[in-house]
Design a protein around this motif. Structure first.
Motif, PDB file in Angstrom:
ATOM      1  N   ILE A 189      87.557  46.587  38.757  1.00 35.46           N
ATOM      2  CA  ILE A 189      86.098  46.663  38.897  1.00 35.46           C
ATOM      3  C   ILE A 189      85.426  45.902  37.760  1.00 35.46           C
ATOM      4  O   ILE A 189      84.465  45.164  37.964  1.00 35.46           O
ATOM      5  N   LEU A 196      85.592  42.300  38.506  1.00 37.82           N
ATOM      6  CA  LEU A 196      84.668  41.976  39.603  1.00 37.82           C
ATOM      7  C   LEU A 196      83.221  41.965  39.119  1.00 37.82           C
ATOM      8  O   LEU A 196      82.454  41.050  39.430  1.00 37.82           O
ATOM      9  N   LEU A 197      82.858  42.985  38.326  1.00 37.47           N
ATOM     10  CA  LEU A 197      81.471  43.070  37.855  1.00 37.47           C
ATOM     11  C   LEU A 197      81.126  41.904  36.938  1.00 37.47           C
ATOM     12  O   LEU A 197      80.011  41.384  36.990  1.00 37.47           O
ATOM     13  N   LEU A 246      80.504  38.930  39.165  1.00 35.32           N
ATOM     14  CA  LEU A 246      79.246  39.048  39.900  1.00 35.32           C
ATOM     15  C   LEU A 246      78.051  38.906  38.974  1.00 35.32           C
ATOM     16  O   LEU A 246      77.056  38.261  39.310  1.00 35.32           O
ATOM     17  N   LEU A 247      78.173  39.506  37.789  1.00 39.26           N
ATOM     18  CA  LEU A 247      77.062  39.445  36.841  1.00 39.26           C
ATOM     19  C   LEU A 247      76.804  38.015  36.422  1.00 39.26           C
ATOM     20  O   LEU A 247      75.648  37.587  36.333  1.00 39.26           O
ATOM     21  N   PRO A 256      87.799  43.329  46.070  1.00 38.27           N
ATOM     22  CA  PRO A 256      87.265  44.642  46.428  1.00 38.27           C
ATOM     23  C   PRO A 256      88.249  45.484  47.253  1.00 38.27           C
ATOM     24  O   PRO A 256      88.285  46.706  47.114  1.00 38.27           O
ATOM     25  N   GLY A 296      81.605  40.721  46.954  1.00 35.47           N
ATOM     26  CA  GLY A 296      81.682  42.171  46.823  1.00 35.47           C
ATOM     27  C   GLY A 296      81.911  42.907  48.127  1.00 35.47           C
ATOM     28  O   GLY A 296      82.161  44.102  48.115  1.00 35.47           O
TER      29      GLY A 296
END
Lengths: 414, 306
Positions: free
Chosen positions: A389, A392-393, A396-397, A367, A338
């Motif tokens: 996004i 990406l989320l 990451l999650l 990012p 991130g």
């Protein structure tokens, strides 16, 4: 006296409500953040095309194989019906790069650029799509009324900005034809580089501090220093990377000493080294905690059987500390995934269409794409920023979920 | 002679391999020292180069308020004030909400509720700052413009960036404060209840003061994070130094400035390039001082209850 108690009890109730509301605020903020992203990742768009794809082929073009698309292009060119792809144009394109060698995505791009000429004129949020269809229709009517004779009619379509094309396309100057392929590959390359450097050094440092280090001033200094480094803003690491890796060690990070010419120091290697320094404190601190949690009886039993210190660490301490170290590693990975600011400073490319090929390639990361697209004035770039996004989320999650599961597993076994 | 030789076999043998491995681990530990030295050398040497320029008068750094180094104006205040304003706004959001959430989680919430809420806060803490930047620009800014009028609130403004930054540091302040609150011994609470205090009175007048140094440490760390926050500021606060105290104006913060200048193709010998290092040095020293301060407070509360 009685009234005093009543008012104090009332205050206690109000106080509790305020505390709960404050905690709930964090939840609301998270939901607002997600909804805001979803709101712009999906929604109606007004599209203008010169030729409808259904005219060219009854089955949707995306479902056709490479060979079928090739046959279609050839048929269109031979028929000479369309100005965009005449027989001459086909020959020119074929001599640039033979159609037989082009991938499915590349042929689709040709069909789109030459024939369909799709253009997104306006895009709407999911909210507008669902609850304010009048504003969408008004915009459509306005566009179609202003249309010159002979121009194709615009139409409204629902679009998910996260789609297959979004993952396979490189970035472009038009939002709806841009994708995150280069950015995802760049992110993966930088993270692989980061972890290859940071993991051995980080775990090594943790082993030193927990297993070998005697209590003296130097080791205290190292420990204090690691805690302090964890609090240094990430952009400062970017400047360190810019000064040391991009400039001072340019001949190494550009690959010049290995005989690779034509690069500057703004490479995946520089980015990986910078990121490695940034995530080191995270890996060290988590690994230290994991090693400290290993019961001392394990070490003593090993020593009692005549094992050396290194054998004890390798065969007994490390296996027991592994889940904790992995948790720290995953947290460090999601941090590296991130981070934006240090990557911008180290010099990720803002516009790059070729996949990274090795440690000395130029690169961009997910990012950075989001940052660049957010900074564009076009509404459609905001849409693809939201889509990026979302991707990406989700990454990451899932990383964080794995870390939490590992941590819980570790707690249960200890 | 033979008698002295015999016990030698019980002495610890020096094994070369063991020593090499230990040396490698020591080197790993020492990398962190190199990192710190690298930061100091990188920022310091370029800052010295900057002050060596003939057109630069070092006194002007803190006596003037215009920042455009390429024409010799180096009033760093325009970058510092905007950083302080966004930090102040962030703390305005994060301290009350973070602290109240910490008290709720530590004093009121049942274990089940706490176990549900804490992961949510962790997720909020794990969201990349560039996403918060997008949120500030596409959600908070339109909201502020709706409330205060779009002629008052600029498209890029410090208020939006600062408030969203506050949301970002809520989880940090909350989890650090909660640790401090939970470290307060149970007996203090029991004593307070025994004297007839309500739960609110106990929380605010007994537990909170007892955990104060830990709570202050959390606030200091939050401040340090807000000062160093980059992407929210670069995305939503504006591009271009501006000496103003109006939060609805656009003004570049220190970190935002560094990102904008280094993001372009900057010439390594230009004064723009060296100038970002003096900004970086200021930023580094500010956050370092805050980090030391927070450690002082953390150690203070550890001494009391552990």
């Amino acid at each position: 006296m009685q009234s005093n108690i009543i008012s104090r009890k009332r205050n206690a109730k109000i106080g509790q409500a305020i505390m709960f509301a404050s905690t709930a605020f964090a939840l609301i903020a998270l939901v607002a953040l997600l909804l805001n992203v979803l709101n712009r990742s999906f929604g109606n768009v007004i599209v203008r095309r010169e030729i409808e794809p259904s005219v060219l082929s009854p089955t949707p073009l995306e479902q056709l194989s490479r060979d079928e698309l090739n046959a279609l292009v050839k048929r269109i060119a031979d028929s000479d019906d369309y100005d965009g792809l005449t027989r001459g144009a086909y020959r020119r394109l074929d001599s640039e790069k033979p159609f037989a060698e082009r991938s499915q995505a590349e042929i689709l791009t040709v069909i789109n650029e030459r024939l369909i000429k799709e253009e997104v004129v306006a895009s709407f949020t999911l909210w507008q799509t669902l609850f304010e269809p009048a504003s969408v229709n008004a915009e459509l009517a306005k566009l179609n009324n202003a249309r010159k004779a002979g121009m194709p009619e615009a139409r409204v379509e629902f679009r998910s900005w996260v789609n297959a094309r979004f993952f396979t396309q490189t970035m472009g100057s038009v939002a709806e034809l841009s994708g995150i392929r280069t950015a995802i590959l760049g992110s993966l390359a930088v993270i692989a580089m980061t972890m290859a450097i940071a993991l051995p050094i980080g775990v090594g440092a943790a082993i030193y501090l927990e297993e070998y280090a005697k209590k003296n001033r130097l080791n205290d200094l190292i420990q204090t220093n690691i805690t302090n480094l964890a609090g240094v803003p990430s952009i400062i690491y970017g400047m360190l990377g810019l000064f040391v890796f991009v400039r001072a060690l340019e001949s190494f990070t550009s690959g010049a000493v290995f005989g690779i010419a034509g690069n500057n120091g703004r490479t995946i290697l520089s980015a990986g080294l910078t990121m490695a320094l940034l995530v080191l404190p995270i890996i060290i601190i988590n690994a230290q905690e994991a090693i400290r949690a290993v019961p001392n009886s394990l070490r003593q039993a090993s020593y009692g059987l005549g094992a050396t210190q290194w054998e004890t660490i390798r065969d007994h301490v490390m296996p027991a500390a592994l889940p904790g170290i992995l948790t720290g590693t995953i947290l460090a990975m999601s941090r590296a995934m991130g981070e934006t600011a240090p990557m911008v400073v180290v010099g990720a490319s803002t516009f790059i269409v070729s996949d990274p090929t090795g440690p000395f390639s130029k690169f961009t990361t997910l990012p950075i794409q989001i940052y660049n697209w957010t900074a564009q004035p076009d509404e459609q770039f905001r849409n693809i920023a939201a889509a990026a996004i979302l991707v990406l989320l989700i990454i990451l999650l899932s990383l964080n979920m794995i870390a939490i599961l590992l941590r819980n597993k570790m707690r249960n076994t200890n | 002679m033979t008698a002295t030789k015999h016990p030698n076999s019980l002495k610890r043998k020096t094994r070369l391999g063991e020593k090499l491995i230990q040396a490698f681990f020591f080197f790993c530990g020492f990398v962190s020292i190199f990192t710190t030295l690298g930061i100091v050398v990188a920022l310091g040497s370029q800052a010295l180069r900057f002050f060596g320029e003939p057109s630069i008068n070092p006194i002007e750094l803190i006596t003037t308020t215009n920042w455009s180094p390429n024409i010799g104006e180096i009033g760093i205040w325009s970058l510092v004030t905007s950083t302080l304003i966004t930090t102040f706004l962030a703390l305005l959001v994060a301290i009350p909400l973070g602290l109240a959430a910490a008290i709720y989680l530590s004093e009121y919430a049942t274990p089940k509720v706490r176990n549900t809420l804490k992961p949510i806060l962790e997720i909020l803490a794990g969201v990349p700052t560039v996403v918060y930047g997008y949120f500030a620009l596409t959600f908070m800014t339109p909201l502020l413009r709706l409330i205060f009028g779009s002629d008052v609130v600029k498209i890029y403004n410090m208020a939006s960036a600062g408030l969203v930054c506050g949301v970002m540091i809520i989880p940090l302040i909350c989890s650090m404060s909660e640790d401090a609150l939970r470290a307060v011994p149970r007996s203090l609470r029991e004593g307070s209840f025994g004297l007839g205090a309500t739960k609110l009175e106990t929380s605010l007048r007994v537990v909170l003061p007892a955990a104060l140094s830990g709570v202050i440490a959390a606030i200091v760390v939050g401040t340090s994070r807000a000062i160093g926050e980059t992407m929210i500021m670069a995305t939503a606060a504006g591009a271009g130094p501006n000496f103003t105290f109006n939060p609805f104006e656009s003004a570049e913060t220190m970190a935002g400035h560094i990102v904008r200048i280094s993001g372009g193709d900057v010439d390594y010998n230009s004064i723009d390039y060296t100038s970002i290092f003096i900004v970086g040095l200021t930023l580094f020293l500010m956050t370092l001082a805050l980090n030391f301060l927070s450690r002082y407070f953390v150690n203070k509360y550890r001494e009391v209850y552990e």
